[in-house]
Design a protein around this motif. Structure first.
Motif, PDB file in Angstrom:
ATOM      1  N   PHE A  52       0.849  -1.176   0.000  1.00 42.42           N
ATOM      2  CA  PHE A  52       0.000   0.000   0.000  1.00 42.42           C
ATOM      3  C   PHE A  52       0.892   1.236   0.000  1.00 42.42           C
ATOM      4  CE2 PHE A  52       0.813  -1.148   4.327  1.00 42.42           C
ATOM      5  CZ  PHE A  52       1.003   0.052   5.002  1.00 42.42           C
ATOM      6  N   TYR A  53       0.318   2.378  -0.402  1.00 37.38           N
ATOM      7  CA  TYR A  53       1.102   3.606  -0.559  1.00 37.38           C
ATOM      8  C   TYR A  53       0.462   4.733   0.240  1.00 37.38           C
ATOM      9  CZ  TYR A  53      -2.512   5.055  -3.922  1.00 37.38           C
ATOM     10  OH  TYR A  53      -3.681   5.409  -4.507  1.00 37.38           O
ATOM     11  N   VAL A  54       1.118   5.862   0.268  1.00 33.89           N
ATOM     12  CA  VAL A  54       0.551   7.077   0.853  1.00 33.89           C
ATOM     13  C   VAL A  54       0.632   8.185  -0.195  1.00 33.89           C
ATOM     14  CG1 VAL A  54       2.721   7.887   1.869  1.00 33.89           C
ATOM     15  CG2 VAL A  54       0.567   8.652   2.833  1.00 33.89           C
ATOM     16  N   ALA A  55      -0.466   8.960  -0.332  1.00 29.53           N
ATOM     17  CA  ALA A  55      -0.538  10.068  -1.293  1.00 29.53           C
ATOM     18  C   ALA A  55      -0.521  11.392  -0.530  1.00 29.53           C
ATOM     19  CB  ALA A  55      -1.810   9.963  -2.133  1.00 29.53           C
ATOM     20  N   VAL A  56       0.314  12.311  -1.004  1.00 29.92           N
ATOM     21  CA  VAL A  56       0.485  13.610  -0.342  1.00 29.92           C
ATOM     22  C   VAL A  56       0.267  14.710  -1.372  1.00 29.92           C
ATOM     23  CG1 VAL A  56       2.031  15.093   0.981  1.00 29.92           C
ATOM     24  CG2 VAL A  56       2.146  12.603   1.255  1.00 29.92           C
ATOM     25  N   ASN A  57      -0.535  15.716  -1.018  1.00 35.34           N
ATOM     26  CA  ASN A  57      -0.773  16.862  -1.902  1.00 35.34           C
ATOM     27  C   ASN A  57       0.394  17.845  -1.820  1.00 35.34           C
ATOM     28  OD1 ASN A  57      -3.788  16.737  -2.898  1.00 35.34           O
ATOM     29  ND2 ASN A  57      -3.779  16.050  -0.784  1.00 35.34           N
ATOM     30  N   LEU A  58       0.841  18.341  -2.968  1.00 32.93           N
ATOM     31  CA  LEU A  58       1.904  19.346  -3.022  1.00 32.93           C
ATOM     32  C   LEU A  58       1.334  20.665  -3.529  1.00 32.93           C
ATOM     33  CD1 LEU A  58       5.053  17.545  -4.499  1.00 32.93           C
ATOM     34  CD2 LEU A  58       4.392  17.825  -2.121  1.00 32.93           C
ATOM     35  N   SER A  59       1.716  21.765  -2.875  1.00 33.36           N
ATOM     36  CA  SER A  59       1.334  23.089  -3.362  1.00 33.36           C
ATOM     37  C   SER A  59       2.227  23.460  -4.548  1.00 33.36           C
ATOM     38  CB  SER A  59       1.494  24.125  -2.250  1.00 33.36           C
ATOM     39  OG  SER A  59       2.864  24.302  -1.937  1.00 33.36           O
ATOM     40  N   PRO A  60       1.786  24.438  -5.391  1.00 29.80           N
ATOM     41  CA  PRO A  60       2.633  24.838  -6.526  1.00 29.80           C
ATOM     42  C   PRO A  60       4.007  25.320  -6.101  1.00 29.80           C
ATOM     43  CG  PRO A  60       0.401  25.672  -6.816  1.00 29.80           C
ATOM     44  CD  PRO A  60       0.456  25.068  -5.452  1.00 29.80           C
ATOM     45  N   ASN A  61       4.098  26.103  -5.033  1.00 31.49           N
ATOM     46  CA  ASN A  61       5.404  26.603  -4.585  1.00 31.49           C
ATOM     47  C   ASN A  61       6.308  25.477  -4.130  1.00 31.49           C
ATOM     48  OD1 ASN A  61       4.821  29.191  -5.163  1.00 31.49           O
ATOM     49  ND2 ASN A  61       4.942  29.974  -3.077  1.00 31.49           N
ATOM     50  N   GLN A  62       5.740  24.515  -3.393  1.00 29.34           N
ATOM     51  CA  GLN A  62       6.557  23.394  -2.919  1.00 29.34           C
ATOM     52  C   GLN A  62       7.020  22.533  -4.093  1.00 29.34           C
ATOM     53  OE1 GLN A  62       4.513  20.608  -0.432  1.00 29.34           O
ATOM     54  NE2 GLN A  62       6.375  19.711   0.400  1.00 29.34           N
ATOM     55  N   TYR A  63       6.130  22.331  -5.074  1.00 29.47           N
ATOM     56  CA  TYR A  63       6.507  21.501  -6.212  1.00 29.47           C
ATOM     57  C   TYR A  63       7.610  22.162  -7.021  1.00 29.47           C
ATOM     58  CZ  TYR A  63       6.163  18.945 -10.598  1.00 29.47           C
ATOM     59  OH  TYR A  63       6.456  18.219 -11.705  1.00 29.47           O
ATOM     60  N   MET A  64       7.576  23.480  -7.170  1.00 27.93           N
ATOM     61  CA  MET A  64       8.583  24.189  -7.950  1.00 27.93           C
ATOM     62  C   MET A  64       9.853  24.485  -7.149  1.00 27.93           C
ATOM     63  SD  MET A  64       7.444  24.418 -10.970  1.00 27.93           S
ATOM     64  CE  MET A  64       5.902  24.340 -11.894  1.00 27.93           C
ATOM     65  N   SER A  65       9.908  24.091  -5.877  1.00 25.98           N
ATOM     66  CA  SER A  65      11.087  24.346  -5.060  1.00 25.98           C
ATOM     67  C   SER A  65      12.293  23.575  -5.597  1.00 25.98           C
ATOM     68  CB  SER A  65      10.813  23.944  -3.608  1.00 25.98           C
ATOM     69  OG  SER A  65      11.990  24.024  -2.846  1.00 25.98           O
ATOM     70  N   ALA A  66      13.439  24.244  -5.623  1.00 24.30           N
ATOM     71  CA  ALA A  66      14.651  23.606  -6.151  1.00 24.30           C
ATOM     72  C   ALA A  66      15.137  22.475  -5.260  1.00 24.30           C
ATOM     73  CB  ALA A  66      15.757  24.670  -6.305  1.00 24.30           C
ATOM     74  N   ASP A  67      14.741  22.460  -3.992  1.00 24.84           N
ATOM     75  CA  ASP A  67      15.235  21.454  -3.048  1.00 24.84           C
ATOM     76  C   ASP A  67      14.304  20.259  -2.910  1.00 24.84           C
ATOM     77  OD1 ASP A  67      17.383  23.148  -2.509  1.00 24.84           O
ATOM     78  OD2 ASP A  67      16.276  24.186  -0.923  1.00 24.84           O
ATOM     79  N   LEU A  68      13.189  20.211  -3.674  1.00 27.87           N
ATOM     80  CA  LEU A  68      12.202  19.162  -3.459  1.00 27.87           C
ATOM     81  C   LEU A  68      12.783  17.769  -3.690  1.00 27.87           C
ATOM     82  CD1 LEU A  68       9.299  18.177  -2.982  1.00 27.87           C
ATOM     83  CD2 LEU A  68       8.882  18.505  -5.425  1.00 27.87           C
ATOM     84  N   VAL A  69      13.442  17.556  -4.828  1.00 30.86           N
ATOM     85  CA  VAL A  69      13.940  16.224  -5.175  1.00 30.86           C
ATOM     86  C   VAL A  69      14.962  15.743  -4.149  1.00 30.86           C
ATOM     87  CG1 VAL A  69      15.165  14.879  -6.915  1.00 30.86           C
ATOM     88  CG2 VAL A  69      13.478  16.585  -7.629  1.00 30.86           C
TER      89      VAL A  69
END
Length: 822
Positions: A637-654
């Protein structure tokens, strides 16, 4: 004794020590006397502040009790309702059967149900019905149609909350009763105070009132009697009252409690505030006596000659500022005394400085005008800079009421300028700024002023406004001028700008405040899209203040871990297996109680706190996934998490995600990141690049709320996503709307043609579930299966599943899990 010889250097610091002692004595004496005078005033101010704090805490806790009882009424509806509606017969049986549980676990003292003519049809516990003011209160609640609260005191004080409800499809009034001690006991423990409740009726207690409740009768009741001897009951309403008793100092805070005139008494030990005065007086007197005796005779002798020389030097130094160098030399031409000190060095240095200043004064005059011009102009564009802008704006404000009825300030920020700098280079960016400055100057009138504040920010001060229509014409001219194609080298650019406008007819307005308002309006224009303008209004200021306070609260919530996650299960449609959870954030505010995401997520998404909140949720969700994996012994089983646009575009996300997955030893495919169409379409190229990095890690991507945004097939086919989530708005009307059924069917067919899987959100009925299964939907989530669960509920639920993680499919099993959700 020290041998004093002519020419021997004696440091001035030793001479100044004595002067400092004398000065400190005088200062200490004045401060001490003022301190004694203000000491009593400060004690009174502290007590008044404590009085306000206690009243505020009491009001907040009483409101929280009201909210708790209103929330319990909703829980009653969910628990006692049959097929989504309340019936009197079912409610009476269940309340009578479970009343002891309600008293124990929900801290209820009474529960009543009344018809609209206030006839009681259900009563349990301490419910009042035969008092005139109670009847009036119930009628007022029915007329308002909203919950209301009242206090009722007899042998004890109770909190009554009346809530309009539907029973048998008829309006009824549900009255829920709680003990006032639920409010007062935490206050007494938190503030370290004694609490007493006095009845409105005559009795043998203090102030000839009967004592309803008291925290420490043996100690507090005699103390109240002493207060009663000293102060009338009516005088207590004017503010805190102090009393010295048994070697301690006490403060009494009182205010009326119920409609009948009951009194709430709060007593606090304030000995630390008052006893400090005695020690302060003794120390002050001793220090002053010793210092006066020691410094009295020596101060005058040691400082007489140095002070005379300082006086002469002080009269001579202004001549230096006046460029009267010859007069300065005459004043300081003297023979030194039999000792040398720092004053001699200072006089000699002053003469040397005078000579140097005389030579440099000519050079300074030559450069002054040039420096003034350079200080007020922007070096790149030649426009007035920030300093000149403030000067010009102050002049424009000063003209209001004399030559102008009002002025306007325009705040301009170029759209996507940072992207030009990053992609084409700073040289191209500088040329672009020069062109913008030139076009702005050509777009305004001769009486207006264009300034560059810095970067890509410009301002325009508009004078001589006859009507607000003048501003609209100027803005139209600016937009038209800037949007003309611009050729810079091999690149053709179209320039757009966002403009904030603020009008001002108050000459007392501060320039900084006017600029702040224009900036807020520009921010609103920027949010509306490219090439827009907005005029400032007070709601913008209130919105900015509210957003700032919310960001501060979020920072505290992250630090104190007030945020938790609720998990909503996601099931397969064909065999009802649990395949994952969606993590939903919940904020348990210490004062406001449970705060849902809709009340704060959108406000903080675009701030740095939004990224910190997103990272907090990511780590929290992965930690829960690791714990549930250990509990089940399964990783299916998995877990799904919502990302905001700013968090998704953050350079440190990966990099951040890689660190989390490695730390908790979670396979990347077990993490699903949910992205909205809006977060992708704003910068599709960067969104694609980040998505490719995530896919190369093994993380799965879901497109959330599909169909509510742009829904463009031209970019959808380019995105390497794994799951498509159908928005609950389409699922909700599947039972009644052919249009929604066709839309959902088309979306599922589209996803399957792209070899993607589909999750339907908001499934709440068996008919919706049956339709989705028939058209081939892969997964579903919603209240039909389970509401979002807290950590404990999720652990209990997982313990009930078999090895295949199969969800109960029969009606009894679904109801069992539904009760667990509650």
């Amino acid at each position: 004794m020290m041998h004093w010889a002519r020419g021997r250097f004696v440091s001035l610091r030793w001479k100044l020590v004595l002067a400092t002692i004398t000065l400190l004595l005088l200062i200490s004496l004045v401060i001490g006397l003022l301190g004694l005078r203000r000491f009593d005033e400060q004690v009174g101010n502290v007590l008044v502040s404590q009085h306000h704090a206690l009243w505020r805490d009491y009001s907040i806790r009483l409101k929280a009790t009201e909210q708790r009882l209103v929330s319990l009424s909703h829980e009653f509806h969910l628990m006692l309702g049959e097929d989504g509606r309340l019936t009197l017969a079912g409610m009476s049986d269940k309340v009578a059967h479970h009343w002891q549980d309600f008293e124990l676990f929900w801290r209820l003292e009474g529960l009543g149900l009344f018809t609209t003519d206030l006839t009681p049809v259900l009563r349990q516990g301490a419910v009042a019905t035969d008092v005139t003011e109670v009847t009036l209160w119930m009628r007022e609640t029915l007329s308002l149609g909203e919950p209301s609260l009242r206090l009722r005191c007899q042998l004890e004080c109770l909190v009554d909350v009346a809530i309009p409800v539907l029973v048998d499809d008829q309006i009824h009034l549900m009255v829920m009763v709680s003990d006032l001690s639920e409010v007062l006991a935490p206050m007494a423990e938190h503030h370290q105070i004694e609490v007493a409740l006095l009845s409105a009726e005559a009795g043998a207690g203090p102030w000839s009132r009967r004592v309803l409740s008291i925290t420490d009768r043996a100690h507090t009741q005699p103390l109240l009697r002493r207060f009663a001897e000293q102060t009338e009951l009516a005088g207590l309403q004017q503010g805190p009252t102090q009393l010295e008793w048994d070697g301690r100092h006490w403060a009494l805070f009182a205010w009326p409690l119920g409609p009948a005139g009951e009194q709430l008494m709060l007593l606090r030990d304030v000995s630390d505030l008052t006893l400090g005065e005695r020690a302060f007086v003794g120390d002050l007197v001793g220090i002053l006596l010793m210092a006066v005796l020691l410094a009295g005779g020596l101060g005058t002798l040691a400082l007489w000659r140095p002070l005379a020389r300082l006086h002469r030097l002080g009269r001579a130094l202004p001549l230096l500022a006046q460029s009267r160098y010859d007069d300065l030399r005459d004043r300081l031409d003297h023979r030194p005394g039999w000792t040398k000190d720092e004053l001699d060095q200072l006089e000699r240095t002053t003469l040397e400085v005078a000579g140097q200043l005389e030579r440099l004064e000519g050079d300074v005059d030559r450069y002054t005008n040039e420096l003034q011009r350079m200080a007020m102009m922007d070096a790149l564009t030649g426009l007035p800079n920030r300093a000149m802008f403030h000067h010009e704006l102050a002049k424009a404000l000063g003209s209001i009421g004399r030559t102008d009825d009002q002025i306007a300030l325009l705040f301009l920020d170029l759209d996507e300028f940072k992207r030009v700098n990053d992609t084409l280079g700073h040289d191209i960016g500088d040329e672009l700024l020069k062109t913008v400055a030139n076009r702005l100057q050509k777009s305004i009138r001769s009486m207006d002023t264009v300034c560059r504040l810095g970067g890509d920010e410009f301002t325009i001060i508009v004078r001589g406004l006859e009507s607000e229509g003048d501003i609209h014409r100027i803005i139209h001219q600016i937009f038209t001028s800037l949007q003309q194609p611009l050729q810079l080298g091999r690149h053709t650019l179209i320039i757009t700008t966002s403009i904030g406008v603020v009008f001002c007819d108050n000459p007392m307005m501060r320039p900084e405040e006017l600029l702040k308002r224009a900036d807020l309006a520009m921010y609103q224009a920027k949010q509306a899209g490219r090439s827009n303008y907005r005029v400032f209004n007070e709601q913008m200021l209130e919105s900015a203040s509210r957003r700032l306070m919310l960001e501060q609260d979020i920072r505290i919530a992250l630090k104190e871990r007030q945020l938790a996650l609720a998990m909503q299960p996601i099931l397969t449609m064909d065999d009802n297996r649990l395949v994952g959870f969606e993590a939903l954030v919940r904020w348990y505010h210490p004062n406001r109680g449970l705060v849902m995401p809709s009340e704060f997520i959108q406000e903080v998404d675009e701030s740095k706190e939004g990224v910190e909140l997103g990272n907090y949720v990511l780590e929290y969700a992965i930690d829960l996934l690791a714990r549930y994996t250990r509990q089940l012994g399964s990783d299916q089983f998995y877990v799904a998490v919502n990302l905001s646009p700013n968090q998704y575009m953050s350079a440190d996300l990966v990099k951040y995600l890689q660190g989390l997955l490695e730390r908790y030893r979670i396979h990347p495919s077990r993490l699903v990141l949910e992205l909205t169409e809006e977060s992708l379409i704003k910068n599709l190229d960067r969104a694609m690049a980040i998505m490719q990095q995530l896919k190369s890690m093994g993380v799965r991507i879901a497109i959330d709320d599909f169909g509510t945004g742009y829904s463009s097939l031209s970019y959808l086919k380019q995105l390497p996503f794994d799951l498509l989530k159908v928005d609950r708005g389409f699922v909700a009307d599947l039972d009644n709307s052919d249009v929604d059924r066709n839309i959902v069917t088309s979306v599922i067919d589209l996803a399957h043609n792209l070899k993607r899987q589909v999750v339907a959100e908001g499934v709440e009925s068996h008919d919706q579930r049956q339709f989705l299964r028939q058209i081939g939907c892969d997964y579903a989530q919603g209240y039909l299966f389970s509401a979002p669960l807290d950590e404990h509920q999720t652990q209990v639920l997982l313990a009930q599943l078999d090895e295949q993680l199969r969800w109960p499919d029969d009606e009894r099993g679904v109801q069992l899990l539904g009760r667990q959700n509650r």
